[in-house]
Design an enzyme around this catalytic site. Structure first.
Site, mmCIF file in Angstrom:
data_model
loop_
_atom_site.group_PDB
_atom_site.id
_atom_site.type_symbol
_atom_site.label_atom_id
_atom_site.label_comp_id
_atom_site.label_asym_id
_atom_site.label_seq_id
_atom_site.Cartn_x
_atom_site.Cartn_y
_atom_site.Cartn_z
ATOM 1 N N ASP A 1 68.009 40.433 53.911
ATOM 2 C CA ASP A 1 66.633 40.942 53.851
ATOM 3 C C ASP A 1 66.174 41.475 55.205
ATOM 4 O O ASP A 1 66.815 41.249 56.243
ATOM 5 C CB ASP A 1 65.694 39.833 53.362
ATOM 6 C CG ASP A 1 64.549 40.367 52.504
ATOM 7 O OD1 ASP A 1 64.232 41.572 52.620
ATOM 8 O OD2 ASP A 1 63.970 39.588 51.728
ATOM 9 N N ASP B 1 60.550 45.259 45.430
ATOM 10 C CA ASP B 1 60.143 43.868 45.241
ATOM 11 C C ASP B 1 59.383 43.642 43.940
ATOM 12 O O ASP B 1 59.076 42.502 43.601
ATOM 13 C CB ASP B 1 59.261 43.405 46.410
ATOM 14 C CG ASP B 1 60.078 42.775 47.535
ATOM 15 O OD1 ASP B 1 61.295 42.564 47.339
ATOM 16 O OD2 ASP B 1 59.508 42.502 48.604
#
Length: 705
Positions: free
Chosen positions: A445, A503
């Protein structure tokens, strides 16, 4: 000499006669086989007139256009030495080397030199078998003093008929939002200063004939294969020429080349299509697959983030593992919250040790449960970031990018990967985790913009770090995530096996995000998850059928606490996974097609097998249609000479897996169960679709009879 590179219906014609910097005479549709004399005749015939109030020789754009050749648009190269600006066009040709494949030229290496300024630029040009054009420059400082490089860009010519621009904008959970504008006089320029491409990344800069769509129109497009700061632009000059350009966006003083040092620009990946945006994908997807790191079918993933967030404990996660195994999940990924002191998003980033309080026996008991259920184990990391409230930041404040009072973002700062000690520490910690535990997969990430330091240095160090870890652990797969889809580019794609597209798991948002991201990136890379009924990012509630259909086509997964689902829901999810795995070979190797719709509330997309004997399509109602009975569904990409049977594709037996339609009766062919027609008829005439309610999707299988 004039060089003619040809592949897959594309021609690139470069005039490299004489000592001046070569010129691209043509980039676009294939010109056919041309003798050397014909090439010279064409190049000479295309020399333009000399206009009034202009330079006294014909204007011709070189590979490095600049003011010294009469070009007043954006230059291809700029820099200075000892306070003096380098002349933009004082280079001459030292050498041109051609490489051939299948008896035709496929690549050029053009070496330019400037003896006075003691600079050399090498331009590499490739035309791949798929018709993809790749261009990059390498500049070397052969002088004794430093040379400050300002820009080194790739500039490509556009024909006058390319008068409409398409690129992309966006924000968190709303990436890849298309925007169009006419190409008027001036520059349409998109710049990224995020230290990553960003949610608003231009992504792909396309110029085409006005009104071009997915299936029609000529399109010329470029993408910069780089994960840091960059710029992409299209320019129409009052002088008459139009260009498409891209390059790394360098900050003032960011790149100082000392004596003997070189800089290589990122590859510009450029694509021509005579068949709209789908024609771009038809070239890009096979080319990417030719060098992809993906070597086996994409496992169906369960990611724990929206299921448990930071609340990690073995009994809860074991129950989630059992539920995942019940429905057929193949990989279990433990997301954020597993490392020392990580109780929320305000602390502990950088302390990459397993939390002894949450996991007194380490991760082994959980991994044993995962493996015992027949699943692979994956782990979330965010190596490039650090929390100020962490042991790492307290022990090594000099490893943190920027001053002590610099802005935080998501309560975190950036770790300076260009610092050799920080780099070595990160490598050793991740290497140790991968050596200690049987981790098959890293979800990597990157949850903030850089906002300081050198984006070039950071991005180059990131590439080195991933490359080093992959060399040490070649069987470990990596997913690139950056607050969702803020780092999806062909630079990072060379190093990873999956990207997290956004997301958001909201299927309505996902429809557009996946539709446009897949122009560039093949679907097997695009992580798409089945989320809970109510989205955690939009609070919109969606039917199970819509969520299933939306998450079917890419690298499928689940981000939902399955322990809260009913037995019927799990049975339907299991049927969905079985459907996906049965179709996975087609979905992840076929040709992506998207129909052009006159109604923006309706869409049809699909994947057609490479032999065009089978396909899967989705009819999607994004909103209420503008007509009571919409136009028929026309199925693109099929073989017009073959006969196909079209059948509604039903997942499981639960009624909740069926799309909702507002109709007194379905179309007659659906009531009959199927219909058999030629590919030509299905593409040109089509079939009536169900009158789907808004935010619904219906799947179809199409198979050669």
């Amino acid at each position: 000499m004039i060089h003619h590179l040809r592949a897959a219906g594309v021609s690139l014609l470069i005039d490299a006669r004489g000592t001046r910097v070569p010129t691209i005479v043509h980039w676009g549709a294939d010109l056919g086989e041309l003798a050397d004399s014909q090439l010279a005749t064409l190049a000479d015939a295309l020399v333009p007139a000399i206009s009034p109030s202009s330079i006294d020789v014909p204007l011709r754009l070189s590979l490095l256009p600049g003011v010294s050749e009469g070009w007043s648009g954006r230059p291809g190269f700029a820099g200075f030495r000892a306070g003096r600006q380098a002349p933009e066009q004082s280079f001459t040709v030292r050498d041109v080397q051609a490489t051939s494949a299948a008896s035709a030229e496929s690549a050029l290496r053009i070496t330019l030199t400037d003896a006075a300024w003691q600079l050399t630029i090498v331009t590499d040009i490739e035309l791949t078998p798929q018709g993809i054009l790749r261009v990059r420059h390498t500049i070397t400082n052969e002088g004794e003093s430093a040379f400050e490089l300002t820009s080194l860009d790739v500039t490509l010519p556009l024909p006058d008929r390319a008068r409409e621009i398409l690129d992309f904008a966006g924000l968190w959970t709303h990436e890849r939002q298309p925007q169009r504008t006419p190409l008027a006089n001036g520059v349409w320029s998109r710049e990224s200063r995020h230290g990553r491409p960003g949610h608003d990344d231009a992504f792909l800069m396309a110029a085409g004939t006005p009104g071009f769509g997915f299936r029609h129109g000529e399109v010329w497009a470029s993408h910069l294969a780089w994960s840091g700061d960059k710029r992409q632009w299209a320019e129409s000059s009052a002088l008459g020429a139009s260009t498409l350009g891209s390059g790394e966006l360098l900050a003032p003083g960011e790149l100082s080349l000392q004596s003997g040092e070189s800089y290589t620009s990122p590859w510009t990946v450029a694509v021509y299509s005579a068949a709209g945006l789908d024609g771009l994908s038809d070239r890009l997807h096979p080319w990417i697959r030719s060098w992809s790191t993906i070597s086996r079918p994409r496992p169906v993933v369960l990611n724990t983030w929206e299921a448990v967030y930071f609340d990690h404990d073995l009994p809860t996660l074991t129950r989630l593992v059992e539920a995942a195994a019940e429905v057929g999940v193949e990989r279990f990924v433990l997301d954020d919250g597993w490392f020392t002191g990580r109780t929320d998003d305000r602390r502990a980033l950088g302390d990459w040790f397993v939390d002894s309080q949450k996991w007194p026996a380490g991760l082994t008991p959980l991994i044993d449960a995962v493996h015992g259920a027949g699943l692979e184990f994956g782990l979330w990391v965010e190596p490039e970031m650090v929390s100020l409230d962490s042991d790492l930041a307290r022990e090594h404040p000099d490893w943190v990018v920027g001053p002590a009072d610099a802005l935080t973002w998501r309560f975190q700062r950036v770790l300076d990967l260009g610092n050799a000690d920080a780099f070595d520490h990160l490598f050793s910690r991740i290497d140790a985790l991968l050596a200690e535990y049987p981790i098959a997969y890293l979800k990597w990430d990157h949850n903030r913009d850089l906002l300081g330091g050198s984006a070039h240095r950071q991005t180059a160090a990131l590439y080195r770090l991933i490359d080093a870890l992959r060399a040490a652990h070649p069987d470990v797969e990596i997913e690139s995530c950056a607050s969702g889809g803020a780092r999806i580019d062909l630079g990072i794609l060379e190093r990873v096996d999956r990207v997290w597209t956004s997301d958001t798991n909201d299927p309505l948002e996902r429809q557009a995000i996946q539709r446009y991201t897949s122009i560039l990136v093949p679907p097997e890379y695009l992580g798409g998850h089945l989320g809970a009924a109510t989205s955690h990012t939009t609070w919109r509630t969606s039917d199970l059928s819509f969520r299933l259909a939306t998450a079917l086509f890419g690298s499928a997964g689940i981000e939902w606490d399955l322990t809260t689902t009913t037995a019927d829901e799990r049975a339907t999810i299991g049927a969905w996974i079985a459907t996906h795995t049965a179709l996975r070979g087609l979905l992840h190797s076929g040709t992506v097609v998207r129909a052009d719709s006159s109604d923006p509330s309706l869409a049809l997309h699909g994947v057609v097998s490479t032999d065009r004997r089978s396909a899967v399509f989705a009819q999607v109602a994004l909103a209420a249609p503008r007509a009571a009975i919409p136009a028929p569904l026309r199925f693109p990409g099929l073989d017009p000479e073959l006969t196909y049977t079209v059948t509604p594709l039903v997942i499981g037996t639960d009624a909740r897996a069926l799309p909702r339609a507002i109709q007194d009766a379905p179309p007659a062919w659906q009531a009959a169960g199927s219909v058999t027609l030629s590919g030509r008829v299905l593409a040109e005439v089509g079939l009536p679709g169900s009158l789907l309610a808004p935010e619904q999707a219906q799947l179809f299988s199409v198979d050669a009879a």
